[in-house]
Design a protein around this motif. Structure first.
Motif, PDB file in Angstrom:
ATOM      1  N   CYS A   1       0.837  -1.199   0.000  1.00 62.82           N
ATOM      2  CA  CYS A   1       0.000   0.000   0.000  1.00 62.82           C
ATOM      3  C   CYS A   1       0.875   1.254   0.000  1.00 62.82           C
ATOM      4  O   CYS A   1       0.574   2.238  -0.687  1.00 62.82           O
ATOM      5  CB  CYS A   1      -0.941  -0.009   1.202  1.00 62.82           C
ATOM      6  N   HIS A   2       1.961   1.204   0.738  1.00 63.85           N
ATOM      7  CA  HIS A   2       2.898   2.327   0.715  1.00 63.85           C
ATOM      8  C   HIS A   2       3.546   2.450  -0.659  1.00 63.85           C
ATOM      9  O   HIS A   2       3.684   3.569  -1.197  1.00 63.85           O
ATOM     10  CB  HIS A   2       3.979   2.126   1.780  1.00 63.85           C
ATOM     11  N   ALA A   3       3.917   1.313  -1.243  1.00 64.40           N
ATOM     12  CA  ALA A   3       4.592   1.331  -2.546  1.00 64.40           C
ATOM     13  C   ALA A   3       3.712   1.942  -3.623  1.00 64.40           C
ATOM     14  O   ALA A   3       4.158   2.792  -4.403  1.00 64.40           O
ATOM     15  CB  ALA A   3       5.007  -0.090  -2.938  1.00 64.40           C
ATOM     16  N   ILE A   4       2.457   1.527  -3.684  1.00 69.29           N
ATOM     17  CA  ILE A   4       1.611   2.026  -4.766  1.00 69.29           C
ATOM     18  C   ILE A   4       1.233   3.487  -4.550  1.00 69.29           C
ATOM     19  O   ILE A   4       1.142   4.265  -5.502  1.00 69.29           O
ATOM     20  CB  ILE A   4       0.359   1.138  -4.967  1.00 69.29           C
ATOM     21  N   GLU A   5       1.045   3.878  -3.306  1.00 67.37           N
ATOM     22  CA  GLU A   5       0.736   5.284  -3.024  1.00 67.37           C
ATOM     23  C   GLU A   5       1.898   6.176  -3.474  1.00 67.37           C
ATOM     24  O   GLU A   5       1.693   7.261  -4.028  1.00 67.37           O
ATOM     25  CB  GLU A   5       0.467   5.468  -1.535  1.00 67.37           C
ATOM     26  N   THR A   6       3.123   5.694  -3.252  1.00 68.81           N
ATOM     27  CA  THR A   6       4.309   6.438  -3.669  1.00 68.81           C
ATOM     28  C   THR A   6       4.474   6.416  -5.179  1.00 68.81           C
ATOM     29  O   THR A   6       4.913   7.397  -5.788  1.00 68.81           O
ATOM     30  CB  THR A   6       5.563   5.842  -3.004  1.00 68.81           C
ATOM     31  N   ALA A   7       4.103   5.293  -5.807  1.00 69.43           N
ATOM     32  CA  ALA A   7       4.344   5.115  -7.238  1.00 69.43           C
ATOM     33  C   ALA A   7       3.374   5.883  -8.125  1.00 69.43           C
ATOM     34  O   ALA A   7       3.722   6.241  -9.255  1.00 69.43           O
ATOM     35  CB  ALA A   7       4.269   3.626  -7.590  1.00 69.43           C
ATOM     36  N   VAL A   8       2.162   6.152  -7.652  1.00 70.67           N
ATOM     37  CA  VAL A   8       1.123   6.755  -8.504  1.00 70.67           C
ATOM     38  C   VAL A   8       1.600   8.008  -9.246  1.00 70.67           C
ATOM     39  O   VAL A   8       1.425   8.123 -10.460  1.00 70.67           O
ATOM     40  CB  VAL A   8      -0.160   7.042  -7.689  1.00 70.67           C
ATOM     41  N   PRO A   9       2.209   8.977  -8.583  1.00 71.14           N
ATOM     42  CA  PRO A   9       2.632  10.177  -9.330  1.00 71.14           C
ATOM     43  C   PRO A   9       3.886   9.963 -10.173  1.00 71.14           C
ATOM     44  O   PRO A   9       4.251  10.837 -10.958  1.00 71.14           O
ATOM     45  CB  PRO A   9       2.900  11.199  -8.215  1.00 71.14           C
TER      46      PRO A   9
ATOM     47  N   PHE B   1       5.042  -1.842  -9.212  1.00 73.61           N
ATOM     48  CA  PHE B   1       4.778  -0.656  -8.400  1.00 73.61           C
ATOM     49  C   PHE B   1       5.824  -0.491  -7.307  1.00 73.61           C
ATOM     50  O   PHE B   1       6.182   0.635  -6.946  1.00 73.61           O
ATOM     51  CB  PHE B   1       3.372  -0.715  -7.811  1.00 73.61           C
ATOM     52  N   ALA B   2       6.324  -1.617  -6.793  1.00 79.89           N
ATOM     53  CA  ALA B   2       7.387  -1.531  -5.786  1.00 79.89           C
ATOM     54  C   ALA B   2       8.643  -0.923  -6.384  1.00 79.89           C
ATOM     55  O   ALA B   2       9.303  -0.077  -5.757  1.00 79.89           O
ATOM     56  CB  ALA B   2       7.679  -2.918  -5.223  1.00 79.89           C
ATOM     57  N   ARG B   3       8.992  -1.303  -7.601  1.00 80.70           N
ATOM     58  CA  ARG B   3      10.179  -0.746  -8.252  1.00 80.70           C
ATOM     59  C   ARG B   3       9.993   0.737  -8.577  1.00 80.70           C
ATOM     60  O   ARG B   3      10.894   1.547  -8.381  1.00 80.70           O
ATOM     61  CB  ARG B   3      10.503  -1.520  -9.528  1.00 80.70           C
ATOM     62  N   VAL B   4       8.816   1.084  -9.090  1.00 78.56           N
ATOM     63  CA  VAL B   4       8.560   2.473  -9.469  1.00 78.56           C
ATOM     64  C   VAL B   4       8.613   3.392  -8.253  1.00 78.56           C
ATOM     65  O   VAL B   4       8.966   4.578  -8.371  1.00 78.56           O
ATOM     66  CB  VAL B   4       7.195   2.602 -10.185  1.00 78.56           C
ATOM     67  N   SER B   5       8.316   2.867  -7.092  1.00 76.71           N
ATOM     68  CA  SER B   5       8.343   3.691  -5.883  1.00 76.71           C
ATOM     69  C   SER B   5       9.731   4.265  -5.615  1.00 76.71           C
ATOM     70  O   SER B   5       9.871   5.253  -4.893  1.00 76.71           O
ATOM     71  CB  SER B   5       7.890   2.873  -4.667  1.00 76.71           C
ATOM     72  N   GLY B   6      10.758   3.637  -6.188  1.00 74.76           N
ATOM     73  CA  GLY B   6      12.115   4.141  -6.035  1.00 74.76           C
ATOM     74  C   GLY B   6      12.851   3.639  -4.810  1.00 74.76           C
ATOM     75  O   GLY B   6      14.014   3.988  -4.596  1.00 74.76           O
TER      76      GLY B   6
ATOM     77  N   ARG C   1      -6.178   7.109 -13.115  1.00 73.12           N
ATOM     78  CA  ARG C   1      -6.802   8.393 -12.754  1.00 73.12           C
ATOM     79  C   ARG C   1      -5.876   9.260 -11.906  1.00 73.12           C
ATOM     80  O   ARG C   1      -6.216  10.383 -11.577  1.00 73.12           O
ATOM     81  CB  ARG C   1      -8.100   8.148 -11.962  1.00 73.12           C
ATOM     82  N   ARG C   2      -4.718   8.676 -11.541  1.00 74.35           N
ATOM     83  CA  ARG C   2      -3.746   9.340 -10.664  1.00 74.35           C
ATOM     84  C   ARG C   2      -4.357   9.643  -9.303  1.00 74.35           C
ATOM     85  O   ARG C   2      -4.086  10.668  -8.679  1.00 74.35           O
ATOM     86  CB  ARG C   2      -3.209  10.629 -11.300  1.00 74.35           C
ATOM     87  N   ASP C   3      -5.181   8.700  -8.852  1.00 79.40           N
ATOM     88  CA  ASP C   3      -5.835   8.831  -7.552  1.00 79.40           C
ATOM     89  C   ASP C   3      -5.110   7.920  -6.565  1.00 79.40           C
ATOM     90  O   ASP C   3      -5.414   6.722  -6.458  1.00 79.40           O
ATOM     91  CB  ASP C   3      -7.314   8.445  -7.680  1.00 79.40           C
ATOM     92  N   ALA C   4      -4.127   8.470  -5.870  1.00 78.22           N
ATOM     93  CA  ALA C   4      -3.288   7.665  -4.986  1.00 78.22           C
ATOM     94  C   ALA C   4      -4.089   7.018  -3.858  1.00 78.22           C
ATOM     95  O   ALA C   4      -3.852   5.859  -3.500  1.00 78.22           O
ATOM     96  CB  ALA C   4      -2.158   8.516  -4.418  1.00 78.22           C
ATOM     97  N   ALA C   5      -5.039   7.758  -3.290  1.00 83.83           N
ATOM     98  CA  ALA C   5      -5.836   7.214  -2.183  1.00 83.83           C
ATOM     99  C   ALA C   5      -6.684   6.037  -2.645  1.00 83.83           C
ATOM    100  O   ALA C   5      -6.788   5.011  -1.956  1.00 83.83           O
ATOM    101  CB  ALA C   5      -6.722   8.310  -1.599  1.00 83.83           C
TER     102      ALA C   5
END
Length: 233
Positions: free
Chosen positions: A104-112, A149-154, A197-201
């Motif tokens: 959940c942390h990874a995808i929230e970080t990755a969205v933008p 998504f974990a990788r994209v989170s950086g 939709r770029r909706d992180a939440a």
């Protein structure tokens, strides 16, 4: 007693290029045999027999087996023998609880951060699974989806930890009758919809729902296997 290594021989390792490393090839091939259920959970994997089956010498085979122990797919049973690790329901649920926090942390970080082209590729891959029953293809996409998504989170440590936890999930699935391909595809679509939709939440909520649905369905599958008649004991 642990189930034996399947008697039907698997194809020998494919011809390699001159630069290919035999240990890497043995590792990749054996890993695929485990993840595709050709070597089932709990099966003994004797080093010598496996080297003969895959037509490699014992040194690269030993290297491959040690790497698979490190990845959590095998466990050592003696000096020259290994076994495909069986993941208990308890371990699976404990792992899933940790994945809730991490993914959940990874995808929230990755969205933008995620690119439109990568999202389109994820969408095409998901569409290609529509109506398919190939378990390995679903697993490969599922693994790519969550790892992406974990990788994209950086956060490299986060990505590596999630990858290792996904091994636990796969081992649990290959040693049980728990399958939910259609439901997983639907839940992945909900996650993708929110990310597009770029909706992180919303993406975080969809990922959390997906991981908790996995746990709930696994609980029901385990209860059914333990009590197939549906009676209270």
């Amino acid at each position: 007693m642990s189930p034996p290594l399947p008697p039907a021989p698997s194809p020998a390792l494919p011809p390699s290029s001159r630069t290919a490393n035999l240990g890497d090839r043995a590792f990749g091939h054996l890993r695929e045999l485990i993840l595709s259920r050709e070597i089932p959970g709990g099966a003994e994997v004797p080093e010598g027999r496996l080297a003969e089956r895959l037509n490699v010498s014992r040194t690269p085979m030993r290297e491959a087996l040690v790497r698979l122990v490190g990845e959590g797919l095998l466990e050592r049973t003696s000096e020259r023998s290994y076994r495909v690790r069986i993941v208990s329901a308890r371990e699976f649920f404990e792992c899933m609880q940790m994945r809730e926090l991490l993914e959940c942390h990874a995808i929230e970080t990755a969205v933008p951060l995620v690119g439109d082209a990568d999202l389109a590729e994820l969408r095409r891959g998901l569409d290609a699974l529509e109506g398919g029953e190939d378990d390995m293809q679903h697993w490969l996409y599922d693994n790519h989806f969550h790892s992406f998504f974990a990788r994209v989170s950086g956060n490299a440590t986060l990505a590596e930890t999630i990858t290792r936890m996904r091994v636990v999930a796969r081992l649990f699935r290959i040693s049980s009758s728990f399958h939910r391909k259609g439901e997983i595809d639907t839940e992945h679509r909900a996650v993708l919809d929110a990310v597009e939709r770029r909706d992180a939440a919303a993406a975080k909520a969809a990922m959390l729902a997906h991981l908790r649905n996995l746990q709930d369905d696994a609980r029901r599958a385990i209860a059914t296997e333990a009590n197939p008649g549906g009676y209270f004991l």
